[in-house]
Design an enzyme around this catalytic site. Structure first.
Site, PDB file in Angstrom:
ATOM      1  N   GLU A 100       0.818  -1.212   0.000  1.00 21.88           N
ATOM      2  CA  GLU A 100       0.000   0.000   0.000  1.00 21.88           C
ATOM      3  C   GLU A 100       0.856   1.268   0.000  1.00 21.88           C
ATOM      4  OE1 GLU A 100      -2.423  -0.138   3.466  1.00 21.88           O
ATOM      5  OE2 GLU A 100      -3.424  -1.992   2.924  1.00 21.88           O
TER       6      GLU A 100
ATOM      7  N   TYR B  40       5.457  17.449  12.207  1.00 23.54           N
ATOM      8  CA  TYR B  40       6.414  16.347  12.337  1.00 23.54           C
ATOM      9  C   TYR B  40       7.874  16.804  12.403  1.00 23.54           C
ATOM     10  CZ  TYR B  40       2.430  13.696  10.393  1.00 23.54           C
ATOM     11  OH  TYR B  40       1.205  13.147  10.146  1.00 23.54           O
TER      12      TYR B  40
ATOM     13  N   ARG C  34       3.373  19.725   7.332  1.00 19.88           N
ATOM     14  CA  ARG C  34       4.358  18.729   7.781  1.00 19.88           C
ATOM     15  C   ARG C  34       5.475  19.297   8.664  1.00 19.88           C
ATOM     16  NH1 ARG C  34       7.448  15.947   4.907  1.00 19.88           N
ATOM     17  NH2 ARG C  34       7.249  14.015   6.091  1.00 19.88           N
TER      18      ARG C  34
ATOM     19  N   CYS D 223      -0.206  33.481  12.351  1.00 21.68           N
ATOM     20  CA  CYS D 223       0.095  34.136  13.624  1.00 21.68           C
ATOM     21  C   CYS D 223       0.442  33.106  14.696  1.00 21.68           C
ATOM     22  CB  CYS D 223      -1.089  34.994  14.058  1.00 21.68           C
ATOM     23  SG  CYS D 223      -0.707  36.057  15.453  1.00 21.68           S
TER      24      CYS D 223
ATOM     25  N   GLY E  96       1.754   5.035  -0.568  1.00 17.23           N
ATOM     26  CA  GLY E  96       1.061   6.295  -0.782  1.00 17.23           C
ATOM     27  C   GLY E  96       2.082   7.359  -1.109  1.00 17.23           C
TER      28      GLY E  96
END
Length: 411
Positions: A264, A307, A303, A338, A266
């Site tokens: 799978e 992370y 991201r 902000c 992605g």
């Protein structure tokens, strides 16, 4: 083409035509990555399911389907857009997590094969669809990933069923006369070495022996791409050879020689095919730190703040600029949200940047636009595809302020 890079001239042309910020994708690279993944194993009983949560743009899904991949869905919304892209019910696997009864019923009524990842959800499925086919997700005890938040295997994750609960799984299957069509797993996102994936595959093959008559074993995804320039690419040749060997050993002991092996991917399919373009609007220094202010807030690309992710940044100089030196400087590339955490790239050594330049962010085809938001009531950007002939085509319109007001009653 290892990564999609937009030329300076093309970048300024695209922003003039479609506005800033702007997501831009390469059809050529998406197709190449699809073919690489399909070629991981050279056997008929091997299947690739694209994990659509990485990028659900309708036109990109159509390209992926055209390349012969199947697909995963993880929400009713994903399922609806996949159907719109042309995927048939038998080409979709619904990989669920903590479904409401209404959502589970929705999937069942559409005739979509569903994977459950808890005993309670397997029980609920049995009540709704006695005698039906189902998939069960197991946690083999191995996890991987670039961040703890994307590690989906091992002892500290909400996902899947431990192998110790196999007797209870069998009991529920028998209770509702359910047919176990397959078992699956997912150890985490963004691995670049093959060891953890192979180890988890062998464990899942061992676990599969507990369930005769399976149609498939699904090893999940997590195939990584090199975000950092110094990182090495995932060795698909080695992974394919080792996986082929492990699969053959398993099939020699299993009762279905035609059992399908699934993966799978992605991120691997779409990540490197995407660039994010934004404009530089301010340059300032605060207490010895130079800040480059852009329209690329974390509402556009989540991201880095979520992370601590690294994305390579290219500086594309304004053609009207008179700056011709080769000077470089250490800067923070920041957005227009902000929040102090709104930092796209921190402490980067980059060519001298001025107002009017363009910042091009690499490898944003996965978990880029799909994680964007209207935080601070900012508008989500447009998406453009560079097709196989090199022509640009709008594949998602930029939001308008009217879109922000659309769902308020009475307006």
């Amino acid at each position: 083409m290892e990564k999609f890079r937009i030329s300076k001239e093309r970048a300024f042309e695209l922003l003039a035509k479609y506005g800033s910020p702007l997501y831009v994708y390469s059809e050529e690279l998406i197709r190449k990555r699809c073919r690489e993944m399909k070629g991981l194993l050279s056997r008929e009983n091997f299947r690739v399911n694209y994990s659509a949560k990485a990028n659900t743009n309708l036109e990109i899904l159509k390209i992926i389907r055209d390349e012969g991949l199947y697909i995963d869905a993880m929400s009713p919304g994903e399922l609806i857009i996949e159907e719109k892209a042309g995927f048939k019910p038998e080409e979709i696997l619904y990989v669920s997590n903590n479904l409401s009864p209404e959502e589970m019923q929705f999937v069942i009524e559409k005739g979509i094969l569903l994977s459950v990842d808890s005993l309670s959800q397997l029980e609920l499925y049995g009540q709704f669809n006695p005698g039906g086919r189902v998939v069960v997700r197991f946690n083999t005890g191995i996890g991987a990933g670039h961040h703890q938040k994307v590690n989906t295997g091992g002892k500290k994750t909400k996902f899947a069923i431990q192998a110790e609960f196999i007797p209870q799984v069998k009991e529920i299957l028998a209770k509702y006369r359910l047919r176990l069509a397959g078992i699956n797993q997912h150890i985490g996102s963004l691995f670049l070495g093959v060891e953890s994936y192979l180890a988890s595959a062998r464990r899942l093959f061992q676990l599969a022996k507990e369930f005769p008559g399976l149609d498939f074993v699904d090893l999940g995804g997590g195939f990584g791409i090199p975000y950092h320039p110094e990182e090495k690419r995932l060795d698909l040749v080695q992974l394919g050879q080792e996986l082929e060997k492990a699969f053959e050993e398993f099939l020699a002991e299993y009762d279905n020689p035609d059992l399908i092996l699934m993966v799978e991917p992605g991120r691997y399919i779409v990540a490197e095919a995407g660039n994010l373009l934004g404009k530089v609007y301010s340059v300032k220094e605060n207490y010895g730190v130079k800040y480059i202010g852009t329209d690329l807030g974390f509402n556009v690309l989540m991201r880095p703040i979520l992370y601590d992710s690294y994305h390579e940044v290219q500086v594309l100089k304004n053609p009207a600029s008179k700056e011709t030196s080769n000077k470089r400087e250490r800067v923070n590339i920041v957005g227009n949200i902000c929040e102090s955490g709104d930092i796209l790239a921190e402490n980067r050594d980059l060519p001298l940047i001025e107002e009017g330049d363009i910042v091009a962010v690499m490898d944003v085809g996965a978990y880029g636009f799909v994680m964007s938001s209207n935080y601070n009531c900012r508008l989500r950007p447009a998406e453009v595809l560079i097709d196989a002939g090199g022509q640009d085509r709008l594949i998602r319109k930029r939001e308008s302020y009217e879109d922000l007001l659309r769902h308020f009653p009475g307006l």
